[in-house]
Design an enzyme around this catalytic site. Structure first.
Site, PDB file in Angstrom:
ATOM      1  N   ASP A   1      33.783 -20.562 -92.369  1.00  0.00           N
ATOM      2  CA  ASP A   1      33.065 -20.753 -91.117  1.00  0.00           C
ATOM      3  C   ASP A   1      34.066 -21.201 -90.041  1.00  0.00           C
ATOM      4  OD1 ASP A   1      29.794 -21.598 -90.420  1.00  0.00           O
ATOM      5  OD2 ASP A   1      31.371 -22.094 -88.994  1.00  0.00           O
TER       6      ASP A   1
ATOM      7  N   GLN B   1      18.617 -20.413 -86.793  1.00  0.00           N
ATOM      8  CA  GLN B   1      19.538 -19.272 -86.917  1.00  0.00           C
ATOM      9  C   GLN B   1      20.185 -19.004 -85.564  1.00  0.00           C
ATOM     10  OE1 GLN B   1      17.800 -15.648 -88.462  1.00  0.00           O
ATOM     11  NE2 GLN B   1      19.801 -14.683 -88.783  1.00  0.00           N
ATOM     12  N   GLU B   2      21.504 -18.838 -85.572  1.00  0.00           N
ATOM     13  CA  GLU B   2      22.229 -18.586 -84.319  1.00  0.00           C
ATOM     14  C   GLU B   2      22.949 -17.248 -84.344  1.00  0.00           C
ATOM     15  OE1 GLU B   2      24.552 -22.149 -83.812  1.00  0.00           O
ATOM     16  OE2 GLU B   2      22.878 -23.198 -82.849  1.00  0.00           O
TER      17      GLU B   2
ATOM     18  N   HIS C   1      23.219 -14.974 -93.444  1.00  0.00           N
ATOM     19  CA  HIS C   1      24.352 -15.686 -94.029  1.00  0.00           C
ATOM     20  C   HIS C   1      23.916 -16.941 -94.763  1.00  0.00           C
ATOM     21  CE1 HIS C   1      23.819 -17.027 -89.853  1.00  0.00           C
ATOM     22  NE2 HIS C   1      24.393 -18.170 -90.160  1.00  0.00           N
TER      23      HIS C   1
ATOM     24  N   HIS D   1      25.216 -20.525 -95.848  1.00  0.00           N
ATOM     25  CA  HIS D   1      26.232 -21.555 -95.668  1.00  0.00           C
ATOM     26  C   HIS D   1      26.478 -22.240 -97.004  1.00  0.00           C
ATOM     27  CE1 HIS D   1      26.194 -21.839 -91.177  1.00  0.00           C
ATOM     28  NE2 HIS D   1      24.952 -21.406 -91.319  1.00  0.00           N
TER      29      HIS D   1
END
Ligand SMILES: [Zn+2]
Length: 145
Positions: A29, A93-94, A99, A101
């Site tokens: 990340d 969610q961005e 995905h 993490h």
């Protein structure tokens, strides 16, 4: 393509890769919550969980499990691991490419989830049963189609 994770998977944007197979990729990340924080993403674009197939979802978790073990054994500060998926804007969610993490955790890392005011409150069995009924009805519908 405007999706940053698609660019990374295609090699058109830089990333520090740790793993790659036919279905999924894992890379660090860019804005780690703690050192070692990485992401497991499907190679094929899907914005939401509903956009990826079950085999891909299963592979994300399979690889997440391996990443968990690798991070724990890596020498990075890691006494525990959080798995986190944000599915939808309301769920934080961005980046709209699925995905997982994988976040190394240790005492004093200052990361946390904020619980709503009044939590915990014990729900009535009737409420739990009613909600289970609604969800189960969707699973039954799924079988029928
Ligand atoms: Zn994408």
């Amino acid at each position: 393509v405007s999706c940053i994770f698609c660019k990374i998977v295609a090699g058109d944007a830089p990333a520090s890769f740790v793993y790659r197979d036919e279905l999924v990729s894992a890379f660090m990340d860019l804005q780690p919550v703690t050192p070692g924080h990485l992401l497991v993403v499907p190679n094929a674009h899907g914005a939401y969980m509903s956009d990826i197939d079950e085999d891909t979802a299963a592979q994300i978790m399979r690889v997440g499990k391996r990443m968990n073990a690798a991070v724990r054994a890596s020498g990075l500060h890691c006494d525990g691991v959080n798995f986190f998926v944000a599915d939808g804007e309301a769920a934080m969610q961005e980046v709209f490419h699925v995905h997982l993490h994988v976040i190394p955790r240790f005492k004093g890392d200052q990361f946390g989830l904020r619980l709503p005011p009044g939590y915990p409150h014990r729900a009535a069995r009737s409420e739990l049963d009613a909600n289970a009924d609604r969800i189960r009805a969707q699973l039954d519908g799924e079988k029928a189609t």
